[in-house]
Design an enzyme around this catalytic site. Structure first.
Site, PDB file in Angstrom:
ATOM      1  CB  SER A 134      -0.432  -8.247  -0.724  1.00 20.02           C
ATOM      2  OG  SER A 134      -1.255  -9.077   0.085  1.00 20.02           O
ATOM      3  CE  LYS A 143      -4.538  -1.283   0.542  1.00 19.38           C
ATOM      4  NZ  LYS A 143      -4.519  -2.687   0.838  1.00 19.38           N
TER       5      LYS A 143
HETATM    6  C1  LIG Z   1      -5.231  -3.762   0.576  1.00 20.22           C
HETATM    7  C2  LIG Z   1      -4.618  -5.085   0.557  1.00 20.22           C
HETATM    8  C3  LIG Z   1      -4.905  -6.028  -0.452  1.00 20.22           C
HETATM    9  C4  LIG Z   1      -5.943  -5.790  -1.528  1.00 20.22           C
HETATM   10  O1  LIG Z   1      -5.702  -4.647  -2.311  1.00 20.22           O
HETATM   11  P1  LIG Z   1      -6.899  -4.001  -3.163  1.00 20.22           P
HETATM   12  O2  LIG Z   1      -6.263  -2.944  -3.969  1.00 20.22           O
HETATM   13  O3  LIG Z   1      -7.902  -3.461  -2.193  1.00 20.22           O
HETATM   14  O4  LIG Z   1      -7.493  -5.105  -3.978  1.00 20.22           O
HETATM   15  C5  LIG Z   1      -4.226  -7.233  -0.426  1.00 20.22           C
HETATM   16  N1  LIG Z   1      -3.328  -7.518   0.536  1.00 20.22           N
HETATM   17  C6  LIG Z   1      -3.036  -6.648   1.518  1.00 20.22           C
HETATM   18  C7  LIG Z   1      -2.033  -7.031   2.539  1.00 20.22           C
HETATM   19  C8  LIG Z   1      -3.661  -5.398   1.568  1.00 20.22           C
HETATM   20  O5  LIG Z   1      -3.369  -4.538   2.557  1.00 20.22           O
END
Ligand SMILES: *Cc1c(COP(=O)(O)O)cnc(C)c1O
Length: 344
Positions: free
Chosen positions: A308, A56
């Protein structure tokens, strides 16, 4: 198809230039264990190595950098208490800008403290995420703050897309990218970059079966609301916004498939990431690995799996790794509902 309002390769390349000093490229590490499972090379894109523990930071930093000096000086605002709120607080601090995070009184004290520790101002209002969002809108109106939303914003999507550039450039024979999916800013950005540079590669998104708003919206052909349920993949909870402007159209145009996973499958992904590859990931970060382990997607060539983020309660992580976690435990241990965008 996405229209001229959407995000393409040139926006993502511009984002990469802006991010050069703000979010260094993350490692893309081969996983011997997953490569053996799939019979194809599998590489892990380790986004948790970024400063706030998730990708993010890319989107938030890009959006802050795009704003003019005057807007930056007036300040930034969001209602996210999750990874996006943390990322925005961090990006604002680096930019020397004021950041305000609006939260309801229901947000747990440790989450409030985590955002405050990054230097953001906290506005505690009301009893729901809707109340927090209304407070954001008042601050935009009254004080001229700029709202940086978690996913449905061109500069946020372009920032997340820089992950796709890094993967595509490192993997000339890329066949498959597995990307976690919630509001779709991540999947949209990654798919835009990958499809531009490696048109033959598939981009497959992965969500939890419990409350997958983008999956339901793609099936309905328009943004729809879904009931929120407690899930191990808590960063994937929440809606996509009924007035979604960018991420829904991009996901509809660019994703090859969306896979849904059970809580047990997500737990297996978290455990495998740690025991086989030494990576600590939260539920949302483990869904790509989980999809491969569950046999829900078949690789026909080299695979990139996007890990992520790693913001998971250490006690939950320990119990999953130890094998003592059960799905019913999450259902009762996780605060229910009315969290929506707070989780992004
Ligand atoms: C926000 C987030 C996502 C998903 O991202 P989007 O853009 O909302 O689809 C996936 N993994 C983590 C760790 C996140 O913080």
């Amino acid at each position: 198809m996405p229209n001229s309002q959407s995000v393409g390769l040139s926006e993502i390349q511009a984002a990469r230039q802006r991010l050069a000093q703000l979010a260094l490229p993350t490692p893309l590490l081969p996983s011997a264990a997953l490569s053996a499972v799939c019979g194809q090379p599998v590489l892990l894109k380790c986004e948790a190595r970024l400063a706030t523990g998730s990708f993010k930071l890319r989107g938030a930093s890009n959006a802050v950098a795009v704003l003019g000096d005057a807007a930056r000086q007036r300040g930034l605002v969001t209602a996210s208490t999750g990874n996006h709120g943390r990322a925005l607080a961090h990006a604002a601090r680096i930019a020397g800008a004021r950041a305000v995070v609006c939260m309801s009184h229901l947000v747990p004290a440790n989450k409030v403290a985590a955002v405050r520790a990054l230097g953001a101002e906290i506005h505690l209002v009301g009893q729901s995420q809707d109340d927090a969002q209304a407070a954001v809108e008042r601050l935009v109106e009254d004080q001229g703050l700029s709202e940086i939303p978690p996913f449905d914003h061109r500069d946020v999507i372009a920032g997340q897309g820089t992950i796709g550039l890094e993967i595509a450039e490192a993997m000339p024979d890329l066949e498959l990218v597995l990307v976690p999916l919630s509001g779709g800013g991540l999947a949209a950005g990654v798919a835009a970059a990958v499809k531009a540079l490696r048109p033959r590669a598939r981009v497959v998104a992965v969500s939890m079966a419990r409350g997958a708003a983008m999956h339901a919206s793609l099936a309905a052909g328009k943004p729809v609301a879904v009931a929120e349920l407690p899930t191990l993949a808590d960063s994937l909870g929440g809606g996509i916004g009924l007035t979604n402007r960018y991420s829904f159209a991009l996901c509809r145009a660019l994703l090859d498939d969306v896979i849904l996973l059970s809580e047990e499958e997500i737990a297996a992904g978290i455990r495998h990431a740690f025991t086989a590859d030494g990576e600590t990931v939260e539920g949302a970060g483990a869904v790509g690995i989980a999809a491969l382990l569950a046999g829900k997607v078949t690789a026909r060539g080299p695979v990139a799996v996007l890990l992520s983020g790693d913001n998971i309660d250490p006690a939950v992580h320990r119990s999953i790794v130890a094998g003592s976690w059960t799905a019913t435990a999450t259902a009762t241990a996780t605060a229910p509902c009315r969290r929506q965008a707070a989780l992004h």
